[in-house]
Scaffold this motif. Structure first.
Motif, PDB file in Angstrom:
ATOM      1  N   TYR A 158      33.071  21.082 -29.846  1.00 13.34           N
ATOM      2  CA  TYR A 158      31.713  21.277 -30.341  1.00 13.34           C
ATOM      3  C   TYR A 158      30.943  22.358 -29.569  1.00 13.34           C
ATOM      4  O   TYR A 158      30.585  23.390 -30.125  1.00 13.34           O
ATOM      5  CB  TYR A 158      30.920  19.955 -30.320  1.00 13.34           C
ATOM      6  CG  TYR A 158      31.587  18.860 -31.092  1.00 13.34           C
ATOM      7  CD1 TYR A 158      31.738  18.927 -32.477  1.00 13.34           C
ATOM      8  CD2 TYR A 158      32.108  17.751 -30.440  1.00 13.34           C
ATOM      9  CE1 TYR A 158      32.369  17.930 -33.193  1.00 13.34           C
ATOM     10  CE2 TYR A 158      32.744  16.737 -31.143  1.00 13.34           C
ATOM     11  CZ  TYR A 158      32.873  16.834 -32.524  1.00 13.34           C
ATOM     12  OH  TYR A 158      33.511  15.846 -33.211  1.00 13.34           O
ATOM     13  N   ILE A 192      30.023  26.291 -30.592  1.00 14.73           N
ATOM     14  CA  ILE A 192      28.634  26.752 -30.666  1.00 14.73           C
ATOM     15  C   ILE A 192      28.429  27.974 -29.770  1.00 14.73           C
ATOM     16  O   ILE A 192      27.755  28.940 -30.143  1.00 14.73           O
ATOM     17  CB  ILE A 192      27.675  25.615 -30.260  1.00 14.73           C
ATOM     18  CG1 ILE A 192      27.733  24.484 -31.296  1.00 14.73           C
ATOM     19  CG2 ILE A 192      26.247  26.136 -30.118  1.00 14.73           C
ATOM     20  CD1 ILE A 192      26.932  23.265 -30.917  1.00 14.73           C
ATOM     21  N   ALA A 231      27.291  31.638 -30.936  1.00 17.56           N
ATOM     22  CA  ALA A 231      26.087  32.255 -30.371  1.00 17.56           C
ATOM     23  C   ALA A 231      26.376  33.653 -29.839  1.00 17.56           C
ATOM     24  O   ALA A 231      25.589  34.589 -30.049  1.00 17.56           O
ATOM     25  CB  ALA A 231      25.533  31.370 -29.249  1.00 17.56           C
TER      26      ALA A 231
END
Length: 290
Positions: A254, A258, A262
């Motif tokens: 997870y 992310i 980003a």
């Protein structure tokens, strides 16, 4: 399935159509509701709802199922491809071409007539160290060549994009997220006309190149902090460190994904904000503001 949710599989459909090289002039898509079709565009995509070819109908064209349910009771003079969702070819139905299944659920009645049935068997992924190292080296060669050439020939490009990343990361992330999403949706909807399909494919490839450009700049920024005097060598080393860190992020559930997203978004936005590095980004200031 909403139009936005269907975008990834629609891109796959467009690529398959392009590779197939058929003479396709029109494509239609259904996203919701129950629809009976007695005629088709050259290509019809079922992305949601329930689409039925009635028993007394003969339709000419290809059908792609990427979501929802497709039920064939009549005759389809063409190919049927199942990428996701549900497909049923009922008794008495006819598909003159090829039924190709990749994923999803397909039910074919013994009383149905299908020209040819083909099922895609996904290759078993290999996690051998040799293959992982080979993929890493390939990434490094591509980004390293790009980074070394640009920093040696046009260092100002990397300086401008790098400044947008380090000094205006928030603005770059907002612009990158909005820009990447908007362009992706635009290219997919352009491809619906099929006449603009080549333009859409070029646009998607350009988005991919912008992401690579941003990653190369991250490597350059890391290289500037290494104790290496030559800019080109420092950039190569920075790109190697960046790619290694990027790979390690992937092992973190997870949060790693992310973080990877980003980084890609901030780099994308910084490239756009600086017009690919041609101009230093300076935020707009409000007169009289502090």
């Amino acid at each position: 399935m909403s139009p936005t949710e269907a975008i990834p599989l629609l891109i796959v459909v467009l690529l398959v159509i392009s590779i197939g090289g058929g003479d396709v002039q029109e494509m239609s898509v259904t996203f919701q509701g129950a629809t009976d079709v007695d005629s088709l565009a050259d290509v019809h995509v079922v992305a949601g709802g329930t689409t039925t070819v009635p028993g007394n109908a003969t339709v000419v064209g290809d059908i792609y199922v990427i979501g929802g349910t497709a039920a064939i009771d009549g005759t389809v003079d063409g190919d049927v491809t199942l990428l996701d969702g549900n497909l049923s070819i009922n008794g008495g139905a006819t598909v003159t071409g090829t039924l190709q299944t990749y994923s999803g659920s397909a039910a074919i009645s013994p009383d149905a007539s299908v020209g040819r049935v083909s099922q895609f068997e996904a290759p078993t992924p290999s996690s051998s160290p040799a293959q992982r190292i080979g993929a890493f080296l390939l990434q490094f060669l591509v980004l390293g060549a790009l980074g070394w050439w640009l920093v040696e020939r046009h260092p100002l490009l990397f300086e401008n994009v790098g400044a947008a990343i380090t000094e205006h990361a928030l603005v770059s992330s907002v612009v990158g997220g909005l820009g990447a999403t908007t362009l992706l949706v635009l290219f997919v909807y352009m491809a619906f006309t099929l006449i603009l399909l080549p333009v859409a494919i070029v646009g998607l490839f350009a988005e991919f190149l912008i992401v690579l450009y941003g990653q190369a700049v991250f490597g350059y920024l890391i290289g500037t902090r290494l104790p290496i005097e030559r800019d080109g060598v420092a950039t190569l080393a920075g790109i190697a460190v960046f790619l290694l860190a990027f790979e390690l992020f992937g092992f973190v559930p997870y949060l790693g994904g992310i973080a990877q997203l980003a980084v890609a978004v901030v780099g994308f936005g910084a490239v756009l904000n600086t017009y690919f590095g041609l101009q230093r980004f300076e935020p707009i200031t409000i007169p009289g503001g502090t």
